[in-house]
Every structure is written in structure tokens, then in C-alpha cells.
Enzyme design. Structure first.
Site, PDB file in Angstrom:
ATOM      1  N   THR A   1       0.828  -1.208   0.000  1.00  0.00           N
ATOM      2  CA  THR A   1       0.000   0.000   0.000  1.00  0.00           C
ATOM      3  C   THR A   1       0.863   1.259   0.000  1.00  0.00           C
ATOM      4  O   THR A   1       0.607   2.203  -0.762  1.00  0.00           O
ATOM      5  CB  THR A   1      -0.953   0.010   1.206  1.00  0.00           C
ATOM      6  OG1 THR A   1      -1.931  -1.029   1.033  1.00  0.00           O
ATOM      7  CG2 THR A   1      -1.680   1.349   1.334  1.00  0.00           C
TER       8      THR A   1
ATOM      9  N   ASN B   1      -5.501  -9.479  -8.262  1.00  0.00           N
ATOM     10  CA  ASN B   1      -5.515 -10.156  -6.969  1.00  0.00           C
ATOM     11  C   ASN B   1      -6.781 -10.963  -6.708  1.00  0.00           C
ATOM     12  O   ASN B   1      -6.823 -11.761  -5.778  1.00  0.00           O
ATOM     13  CB  ASN B   1      -5.323  -9.135  -5.841  1.00  0.00           C
ATOM     14  CG  ASN B   1      -6.329  -8.000  -5.921  1.00  0.00           C
ATOM     15  OD1 ASN B   1      -6.469  -7.355  -6.951  1.00  0.00           O
ATOM     16  ND2 ASN B   1      -7.024  -7.738  -4.830  1.00  0.00           N
TER      17      ASN B   1
ATOM     18  N   GLN C   1       1.107  -9.376  -6.515  1.00  0.00           N
ATOM     19  CA  GLN C   1       0.622 -10.752  -6.645  1.00  0.00           C
ATOM     20  C   GLN C   1       1.483 -11.582  -7.596  1.00  0.00           C
ATOM     21  O   GLN C   1       1.459 -12.814  -7.534  1.00  0.00           O
ATOM     22  CB  GLN C   1      -0.831 -10.762  -7.130  1.00  0.00           C
ATOM     23  CG  GLN C   1      -1.839 -10.296  -6.104  1.00  0.00           C
ATOM     24  CD  GLN C   1      -1.976 -11.252  -4.927  1.00  0.00           C
ATOM     25  OE1 GLN C   1      -1.621 -12.426  -5.000  1.00  0.00           O
ATOM     26  NE2 GLN C   1      -2.479 -10.738  -3.816  1.00  0.00           N
TER      27      GLN C   1
ATOM     28  N   SER D   1       5.397  -6.458  -2.032  1.00  0.00           N
ATOM     29  CA  SER D   1       5.038  -6.549  -0.618  1.00  0.00           C
ATOM     30  C   SER D   1       5.634  -7.802   0.005  1.00  0.00           C
ATOM     31  O   SER D   1       5.609  -8.881  -0.600  1.00  0.00           O
ATOM     32  CB  SER D   1       3.509  -6.583  -0.470  1.00  0.00           C
ATOM     33  OG  SER D   1       3.137  -6.785   0.879  1.00  0.00           O
ATOM     34  N   GLY D   2       6.141  -7.672   1.235  1.00  0.00           N
ATOM     35  CA  GLY D   2       6.790  -8.778   1.912  1.00  0.00           C
ATOM     36  C   GLY D   2       5.842  -9.878   2.350  1.00  0.00           C
ATOM     37  O   GLY D   2       6.167 -11.062   2.257  1.00  0.00           O
ATOM     38  N   HIS D   3       4.664  -9.517   2.825  1.00  0.00           N
ATOM     39  CA  HIS D   3       3.802 -10.546   3.412  1.00  0.00           C
ATOM     40  C   HIS D   3       3.076 -11.395   2.382  1.00  0.00           C
ATOM     41  O   HIS D   3       2.381 -12.349   2.731  1.00  0.00           O
ATOM     42  CB  HIS D   3       2.809  -9.931   4.414  1.00  0.00           C
ATOM     43  CG  HIS D   3       1.641  -9.231   3.808  1.00  0.00           C
ATOM     44  ND1 HIS D   3       0.397  -9.800   3.754  1.00  0.00           N
ATOM     45  CD2 HIS D   3       1.515  -8.017   3.247  1.00  0.00           C
ATOM     46  CE1 HIS D   3      -0.461  -8.948   3.180  1.00  0.00           C
ATOM     47  NE2 HIS D   3       0.206  -7.860   2.875  1.00  0.00           N
TER      48      HIS D   3
ATOM     49  N   THR E   1      13.469   6.239  10.617  1.00  0.00           N
ATOM     50  CA  THR E   1      14.453   5.234  11.004  1.00  0.00           C
ATOM     51  C   THR E   1      14.105   3.888  10.387  1.00  0.00           C
ATOM     52  O   THR E   1      12.976   3.414  10.491  1.00  0.00           O
ATOM     53  CB  THR E   1      14.518   5.099  12.540  1.00  0.00           C
ATOM     54  OG1 THR E   1      14.840   6.363  13.107  1.00  0.00           O
ATOM     55  CG2 THR E   1      15.566   4.075  12.948  1.00  0.00           C
TER      56      THR E   1
ATOM     57  N   CYS F   1      -8.434  -6.627   1.326  1.00  0.00           N
ATOM     58  CA  CYS F   1      -8.651  -5.205   1.577  1.00  0.00           C
ATOM     59  C   CYS F   1     -10.071  -4.770   1.249  1.00  0.00           C
ATOM     60  O   CYS F   1     -10.474  -3.660   1.572  1.00  0.00           O
ATOM     61  CB  CYS F   1      -7.657  -4.371   0.767  1.00  0.00           C
ATOM     62  SG  CYS F   1      -5.954  -4.545   1.329  1.00  0.00           S
TER      63      CYS F   1
END
Length: 383
Positions: free
Chosen positions: A70, A149, A178, A198-200, A236, A323
Site C-alpha cells: 500500500t 488479486n 501478486q 510486498s513482503g507478506h 528510522t 482489503c
């Protein structure tokens, strides 16, 4: 428990969790600090960036770490709009994009930008010619997702990128969230300027991801206040998240090289099973589709009810994208594909990982038959 909702999120690899914990235990210093501990962390982040760049066949300077898909999509679209608003205020995207694209574009519309939403055909696919026909002198950005998706349709990214080479001032963004590791995509060959990951979705951690920004391209940052990520993304660094993201990406590609063929077999096997069940319509196209997604409808049974009924068998699937699934609105993708009204709220999405097996698909199919029978009997009794 059988998990078939991998397009919503994937289970993190144990190695990824171990990496995240170790980094936060041993490399907890701020990478911007000038002391030796900070230097060690900065070096570690640099190694992660180098690994990601190597895996994606890009340059290290083109990898910018974010909090996920996102943010990457928002940064790509808003960053381009803000940077080049004096050049033009027209953006082209498709009508079946992820909400993080659609709602970002709608926010920009309120700020005076003109948004064109391209239609899709019955397979959920955008026409390259429609992209070209929509271009005006004001167009600054084209944003098209790689893999849908909801139904898994693969968009003609390479052809669009090739066509856009005739318009060097138009920036091309691709939501690759995707597709990564499941449908190959060469950023350079496809002429991509910006690309979100995206990592997840690749067995990494939630809150991790990246945006590829082609070398030489400037976009406006959304988060200001520091030198991090070369001033594109201040704040950071999430060191543990960054390093674990690099680990997840490496493992995901390793799994893909060994298991992608098996995933395709699972997809084909499941489709064959569904064809033999009366009252089921498969919405995912037969060709030009990702191997991990199968979207179908069980006639006259709402998708939400069917999903919850499968939970009784400890099988987990979904309806639309995560989502959008809690919103009581029809699927934008299925609407765009021209589905009849009686099918719009009956769709179910099954999405595989490289860990799923034929035996699990068999169990799913048995459960589908049983749930279908139970719900149809309940409906008949009520009538």
C-alpha cells in the site's frame, strides 16, 4: 488446518522469523548513528539491498524499502503526481486495480488530477490499444497491476511497456505484488519505471516491502524529515524488517524455481475438479492467468456464507481481496468482467502457496461438495 488464502497473506517462513528476531537482538542500533554499532547496522541494510537488487536484476540504487504494498503504491502514484504536476495532471489506470491504487487516484482527483479508468474484457484483461487511446498531452503516469488479486488475470505489461517507449515523458508503474515469484517479470525488458512489491505476500513479514524506482527517475517523497532511503522515504529504518524481507525474497525465488510447476499442476487439477461439480462457474481465465489463484462461484450461495462454512472443515479461503472483503459491495473486478448480477456476491477465491499439496486440494473439493449439499438442503427447507 488447510490454508488457501495466500493472496491475502502468506505464513512467514521460519527462517524469516528467525532472521527478524536475530537482527533486532544483535543489530538494534540506529543505522544513522555515527558510532560503530550504527555502522554495523548500516552495513547490514546495505547487504540486504544488494541481495534484493541481485534477485530482481536491478541496481542497488533502484531499491527503496517501504512498509509494504500500500505504501509503495501510494508513493509511486502520489510521488509521481507531485513531482510532475506541472508537466500534466492526467493518470491512466485500470478499473480493476487494488484499492490502494483506486483510492489513491480518487484522492488525487480531489486535488485536480484527471483519472482515466480503463475497462477490461471478459477475462479481466486491459487492452494495450485502450491504453494508447487514453493518452493525452497531459498524461504523466500509467499504472497497471501485473496480476489481478481476485481472479489472477495477467495483464500485458511487457506490451504496454513497449508501447509506452514512444512516450518517454510518461512514467510506467506496475503493482507486482501478486505476481512476484509466480509470474516472471523483467523490469528493464518491460520498460517499467516504478514497481511495488510486498513482503507478506512472499512469506515475509507484514509491514515490509519495497518500491523499485528506475535510476534517474525522480519522484516526490511522501515522508520527509531525514536522509533515509536517499530522502525518498524518511524515518528510522525497520532493520529487522528489511533484512527479513531480503531473506523472504531469496527463499521465495528458491521455492519458485523448484515448485512453480507443481503449483501450476495444483491449479489445473483443481479446475478440473470444479468442472465436474454441477452449479459451479470458474471466473479465472483459462489462459494468461497466474498459477496460484482460482476464483469461482457456487450458484445461489453467497460467497461469504460458503467461506464461513468451509471453516467448519478447518479450510480457509476468501471472497474478494482482503482489503475489500469486509465491504458489502460487489467485486470491482467481476463487475468489470461483465458477470451477471446473480454471480457477483457468490464468488470464492482459492489461492495456493508452494507448500500446498494435491491431498489438500482433494480435501477442499470434498468439503466444497459437502458444504454445497448442506447449504442447498437448508435453502430447500426454508422454501
Amino acid at each position: 488446518m488447510i490454508y488457501f488464502d495466500n493472496s491475502a497473506t502468506t505464513k512467514p517462513y521460519k527462517e524469516v522469523l528467525d532472521t527478524f528476531l536475530k537482527v533486532n537482538e544483535d543489530y538494534f542500533a540506529n543505522p544513522s548513528s555515527i558510532h560503530a554499532l550504527g555502522g554495523r547496522v548500516e552495513t547490514l541494510v546495505g547487504k540486504a539491498r544488494k541481495q534484493v537488487a541481485s534477485l530482481l536484476n536491478t541496481k542497488e540504487t533502484e531499491v527503496f524499502f517501504t512498509s509494504g504494498g500500500t505504501e509503495s503504491n501510494n508513493l509511486a502514484i502520489k510521488g509521481t503526481a507531485l513531482q510532475y504536476r506541472n508537466r500534466g495532471r492526467h493518470i491512466i489506470t485500470s478499473a480493476v486495480e487494488h484499492p490502494s491504487i483506486i483510492e489513491t487516484c480518487e484522492q488525487l482527483r480531489e486535488l485536480g488530477f484527471d483519472i482515466t479508468y480503463l475497462p477490461v474484457d471478459s477475462n479481466g484483461r486491459v487492452s494495450v490499444q485502450d491504453v494508447l487511446n487514453a493518452i493525452t498531452d497531459e498524461t504523466i503516469l500509467v499504472s497497471i497491476m501485473h496480476v489481478n488479486n481476485e481472479v489472477g488475470t495477467v495483464q500485458p505489461i511487457e506490451q504496454i511497456g513497449k508501447a509506452l517507449k514512444s512516450y518517454p515523458k510518461i512514467i510506467f508503474h506496475v503493482d507486482h505484488i501478486q505476481g512476484i515469484g509466480k509470474v516472471p517479470l523483467d523490469f528493464q525488458q518491460a520498460g517499467i519505471d516504478l514497481c511495488s512489491i510486498s513482503g507478506h505476500k512472499i512469506h515475509g513479514l507484514k509491514g515490509t516491502g519495497m518500491l523499485y524506482i528506475k535510476e534517474g527517475l525522480e519522484i516526490s517523497p511522501l515522508l520527509s524529515g531525514g536522509e533515509q532511503e536517499r530522502k525518498i522515504r524518511s524515518g528510522t529504518e525497520n532493520t529487522g524488517g528489511i533484512v527479513s524481507f531480503a531473506k523472504a525474497l531469496r527463499l521465495h525465488f528458491e521455492k519458485s524455481s523448484k515448485e512453480l510447476g507443481n503449483m501450476r499442476k495444483l491449479n489445473a487439477y483443481f479446475r478440473d475438479k470444479l468442472r465436474n461439480i454441477e452449479g459451479i462457474t470458474v471466473h479465472s481465465p483459462e489462459e494468461g492467468t497466474a498459477p496460484h489463484i482460482v476464483n469461482f462461484s457456487v450458484h445461489e450461495i453467497r460467497g461469504e456464507i460458503f467461506v464461513h462454512a468451509l471453516e467448519g472443515f478447518e479450510i480457509y479461503v476468501s471472497t474478494t481481496s482482503a482489503c475489500s472483503s469486509k465491504k458489502n459491495v460487489p467485486s470491482r473486478t467481476l463487475l468489470g468482467m461483465g458477470l451477471s448480477e446473480d454471480l457477483l456476491d457468490t464468488s470464492v477465491r482459492v489461492s495456493f502457496s508452494f507448500e500446498n499439496t494435491m491431498e489438500e486440494v482433494d480435501q477442499l473439493c470434498k468439503a466444497i461438495l459437502q458444504v454445497k449439499k448442506n447449504l442447498e438442503e437448508t435453502t430447500r427447507r426454508r422454501r
